[in-house]
Design an enzyme around this catalytic site. Structure first.
Site: not given
Length: 205
Positions: A13, A68, A135, A144, A165
């Protein structure tokens, strides 16, 4: 804001953080601190000491925590804040940010991210590559959000949560603090209990 930047963490990271900082072109000098004494250079930048030396650099440097792990990042940043450190926000130039978006100190926004209007992102967050946040979202401190994740409108993510992910979150969903989602997870209703969630739609494991 100072003209020198010190990044805590010189691998993983931290490298991405340094890449953003270099592309922002706001600091005359950038260096790392890292506890691995075998790392002397990273991203072509010098490692000038171990992480516990950060306090010694407070007067002359902006300091960013490029770690991270959410809990570790929180611990280090809160100590720096107590000592009066200048902690910047790092935003990749290829980020698209809407109107009335609030991003707090110590947060890193990676390449290809889209953040739509009226969203609030807390301290020490990682908004990773090619993520979209629609929004009226609220992303609390030290969250994270991993690469390729997509959050629809009016989502709230509690502090210290890690979205894996490719996580997808439907609109009007609240996610409790301290949660983790697996790769490719789909969240379609509120998560009210801290834990690890996987699947389509997610289930607690």
């Amino acid at each position: 804001m100072k003209n020198k930047l010190l990044i805590i963490g010189a691998s993983g990271h931290g490298k991405v953080v340094a890449d953003i900082a270099l592309k922002m072109n706001k600091w005359q000098s950038i260096a790392f601190l890292d506890d691995n004494q075998n790392i002397k250079l990273s991203m072509g930048l010098e490692v000038v000491g171990k992480s516990d030396k950060a306090i010694e650099h407070i007067n002359g440097w902006d300091i960013f925590v490029g770690v991270g792990n959410n809990a570790t990042r929180k611990k280090i940043q809160e100590r720096l804040e107590t000592e009066g450190a200048s902690i910047p926000t790092l935003i990749h130039p290829n980020t698209v940010i809407g109107e009335q978006v609030d991003i707090a100190s110590g947060t890193a926004i990676m390449a290809g991210v889209v953040i739509n209007c009226c969203t609030k992102i807390g301290k020490g967050c990682i908004i990773n590559t090619s993520t979209s946040i629609d929004h009226d979202n609220t992303i609390e401190d030290y969250v994270h959000i991993s690469p390729g994740s997509h959050l629809a409108g009016t989502v709230k993510v509690g502090q210290l949560t890690w979205l894996g992910i490719g996580t997808i979150v439907s609109n009007n969903v609240n996610i409790a603090s301290g949660c983790k989602t697996g790769a490719g997870s789909v969240v379609v209703k509120d998560i009210n209990e801290t834990g690890t969630y996987i699947g389509v739609p997610v289930r607690r494991v």
